[in-house]
Motif scaffolding. Structure first.
Motif: not given
Length: 812
Positions: A106, A115, A117-119, A158, A161-162
């Protein structure tokens, strides 16, 4: 001279557009396939070679042997790296890496939307990582970015994305409730590496060593848990490492090894060899040389087919060009000049085809999902990829020269006087060669199509084969919250109140996904209690019932107040056979009640049941000896068996309920059958690629046949007119023109069947469970080839056959 020859080649191309376009299409397809295969080869053969020190990097694995245990692992004990760095001067640097479980990350900005996401591609490693491996830094210092605890490095995508366009340095990502500071951003990791990640975490934690009488006494060295990479000097000989390792074994491994009758042999793998040559367990998915050879072979076949088309049409049309050649020879052209002229024509056509091929390559790689299908990032960047640029030009030149070689030497040999009289006809050797080439074309096409169909049969067989458990209509949800884990009994009961949910269980193991690779246990045998390695599945209540696994002896685990604990086990039939627990004339006990316990357990456990063998892994592998263990604390994955009817309604109910049970994690699920079948994705990808190549093979063969049949029909126009005057029907004439082709295709089918059968059997050897080879597949492909070839020949033959005999007799 060359300029004049190019102009002449262009005129020849434009003079007979139909045959020129047919040739260009065939050559363009051959060149396009070659370029794409060149990119695939370049990608696969350069795996891990983008690291500057790749020739000096070795991965340390090990061959572990003990009573009942024999495994070759890509991992090694995490303690071993530091020891080798301290005791082996040639080890210049050590990096350990360990994959992190799928985790929710997170980003919680002070102002703005959270935000999360599963990583899945998270790796924890040492601070020395960037001293060994090469990556391009966008921000941060490679020397210090992993030095401190709870720091991490992210890839460019990545970070985007965050953090969007914000600077990610010194911002924090929340992992398992703990903030980790971003200290660097690197470019995305190339696709062609075995060590893939999106996030690097700092500081692997060492396990404690047990020291007794000044010596290390711990079984930790026998428990490989990390990937270890060693940076060695230039031109290092791994044999030197193997010669020095016995001293390390004696000091660190021997104490526990003597207890288990063990032996440990290190395995050093050069980094660049891992993708294709590694056969170690616990490894990342790696390349398959057999498939690479198959693609390369079919690519060569396609080039050969395109070349055959050109040779066939060029020699067949020699009748039309006999006068031209004779006139050139009369005016003083040498044979060498004529050979050069015809080679220039074929090279000119090939280079035109290259332009069309490049367009096809751009369309396939940029306009279709080809890259997604093959799981690669192939780019037609001709300007920045010299190998691709010069390789493509070289392929086109090579195809042009090979295609034109035979016509270039055949056509200048036409007798001058005969040609000037207009009496030249193709030599018998030319007819024989064309027949051989057509037979070769269809033999190749039939071979590739047959192999493709049998691959599809095998994949369908794997998808539909009875596995010994029911994988259909099972919804699987990850259990990510400890509060949820402690309330699982109530959660399962609440789900079961819904009439569309028929059973519920939990498991730390999912068939086809993460079944435990092996647990060493002490098992009762005729020699007493002996150690033996078993595959393990750790499950909750009602697992056998929910999964539809058949119990053939004994009983299932008890539930409720008298629930079984972890000292009772259920075995599969393969484990019973391995241990010799079956009833026979000398031993009537059978498997029930046999002693079994964990390696260090003081209390003996025992077998309470036996299940029928079921395929918990891919059908590539035979069923292994399995022990099913009932866990004390349920967790891992929740399995819900649902009815096939009202599925949207049921899934909506599950989603709503799960959000109530676990509001802290995004809802996610998958169906067990889809995840199990994902094991065969690589096989399906290879099949899809081979299928497309097979279609191209057949298409090129039919293109050549189309041109040849058009030319043959034109050449036999007068003969057809005479036959029609004598009462021949249109179907009779079409069959007359097709008859020779039919015999050639039947010959091709007969010749190629033994080879196809041999290749298919070899490929089937990759699977422990195989479908049967159906002879009707061979027959069906041959008949299909006959049908397509008939319509191809009939396309031009019909027009000639329906021509007015008067006009046909005036022809020529």
């Amino acid at each position: 001279m060359i300029r004049n020859q190019l102009r002449f080649s262009a005129r020849v191309f434009l003079k007979d557009k139909f045959f020129s376009i047919l040739n260009m299409l065939g050559l363009a397809l051959g060149i396009a396939v070659s370029i794409i295969l060149l990119l695939i080869l370049q990608n696969d053969l350069s795996y891990d070679k983008y690291h500057a020190n790749y020739k000096r990097i070795y991965r340390l694995g090990g061959h572990l042997q003990a009573t009942g245990v024999d495994g070759r692992s890509a991992r090694s004990a995490r303690e071993l790296g530091a020891i080798l760095k301290a005791e082996f001067p040639e080890v210049q640097e050590v990096v350990r890496a360990n994959s992190w479980d799928r985790t929710l990350l997170k980003y919680e900005p002070k102002d703005g939307e959270e935000k999360a996401f599963y990583e899945e591609n998270i790796v924890r490693t040492d601070s020395t990582y960037f001293q060994v491996f090469t990556h391009k830094f966008i921000a941060g210092d490679p020397k210090t970015c992993l030095r401190d605890l709870r720091t991490l490095v992210v890839t460019e995508s990545t970070a985007k994305r965050y953090f969007g366009d914000d600077n990610p340095l010194d911002k924090s990502l929340i992992l398992d409730g703990t903030p980790w500071k971003v200290t660097a951003v690197i470019e995305d990791v190339p696709e062609n590496t075995h060590l893939k990640f999106d996030i690097l975490l700092s500081r692997l934690v060492d396990r404690e060593w047990v020291i007794e009488n000044g010596a290390v006494k711990s079984e930790a060295f026998w428990n490989p848990d990390v990937y270890t990479y060693l940076l060695m000097p230039d031109h290092y000989n791994p044999k030197d490492f193997m010669a020095k390792f016995p001293a390390i074994y004696t000091k660190y491994f021997k104490s526990f090894g003597d207890q288990v009758g063990g032996k440990y042999t290190p395995i050093l793998e050069p980094l660049a060899d891992i993708h294709f040559n590694s056969t170690l367990q616990a490894d990342e998915p790696h390349g398959n040389k057999a498939y690479l050879y198959a693609f390369t072979g079919i690519g060569i076949f396609i080039i050969l087919l395109a070349c055959i088309n050109y040779m066939n049409l060029s020699t067949a049309k020699s009748v039309n060009r006999a006068g031209e050649i004779a006139m050139k020879k009369t005016l003083g052209s040498s044979k060498r000049a004529l050979v050069f002229s015809f080679l220039m024509e074929s090279v000119f056509l090939s280079m035109l085809s290259l332009v069309l091929a490049i367009g096809l390559v751009f369309f396939v790689l940029k306009g279709t999902s080809f890259n997604t299908l093959v799981g690669k990032n192939l780019s037609p960047d001709f300007l920045h990829n010299p190998l691709l640029l010069f390789g493509s030009i070289g392929i086109a030149l090579g195809i042009g020269i090979i295609s034109g070689l035979y016509p270039a030497f055949y056509l200048p040999g036409i007798p001058t006087i005969t040609a000037l009289k207009g009496a030249f006809k193709n030599r018998k050797s030319s007819h024989v060669l064309r027949r051989v080439l057509i037979t070769t074309q269809f033999a190749i096409s039939i071979f590739v199509v047959v192999c493709t169909l049998f691959m599809q049969d095998q994949i369908d067989f794997m998808r539909s084969r009875e596995l010994g458990f029911n994988k259909e209509n099972v919804v699987v949800l990850p259990i990510l919250d400890t509060l949820v884990q402690h309330q699982l009994t109530g959660i399962k009961n609440e789900f079961l109140q819904n009439p569309n949910i028929t059973a519920a269980t939990t498991s730390y193991s999912i068939p086809g996904m993460n079944v435990d690779g092996g647990s060493v246990m002490m098992a009762e045998s005729k020699e007493g209690m002996t150690q033996q390695r078993f595959t393990g599945m750790f499950v909750g209540d009602d697992y056998l019932k929910t999964m539809g696994i058949t119990l053939v002896d004994g009983r299932d685990f008890q539930t409720g107040p008298k629930a079984d604990v972890s000292d009772v086990f259920i075995a599969n039939e393969a484990a019973v056979k391995l241990m010799g627990w079956g009833k026979d004339s000398t031993d009537r006990q059978g498997p029930i009640g046999r002693k079994l316990k964990w390696f260090h357990a003081e209390k003996d456990g025992h077998i309470i049941g036996v299940v029928k063998d079921f395929n918990f892994n891919s059908l590539h592998n035979a069923i292994e000896p399995l022990i099913i263990v009932k866990v004390d604390t349920e967790g891992g994955w929740l399995h819900l068996r649902v009815k096939g009817e009202n599925l949207p309604e049921t899934m909506a109910y599950i989603k709503k309920k799960w959000a109530e049970f676990d509001p802290n994690h995004p809802y996610e699920y998958f169906f067990l059958d889809e995840r199990f079948n994902a094991q065969y994705k690589e096989d399906e990808v290879q099949h899809t690629l081979l299928s497309n190549l097979a279609y191209i093979c057949m298409f090129i063969s039919l293109l050549g046949l189309l041109g040849l049949s058009a030319f043959t029909a034109a050449q036999r126009t007068k003969e057809i007119g005479v036959r029609k005057v004598h009462g021949a029907s249109v179907p009779h004439i079409i069959f007359l023109l097709y008859k020779d082709v039919m015999y050639l295709i039947l010959t091709a089918a007969v010749i190629i069947v033994p080879l196809a059968y041999y290749v298919i059997e070899k490929w089937m050897g990759n699977f422990a469970y195989q479908t049967s080879l159906n002879v009707f597949t061979f027959v069906g492909v041959a008949l299909t080839a006959l049908v397509f070839s008939f319509f191809t020949v009939a396309f031009h033959s019909l027009k000639t056959a329906r021509m007015n005999p008067v006009n046909a007799l005036k022809y020529e």
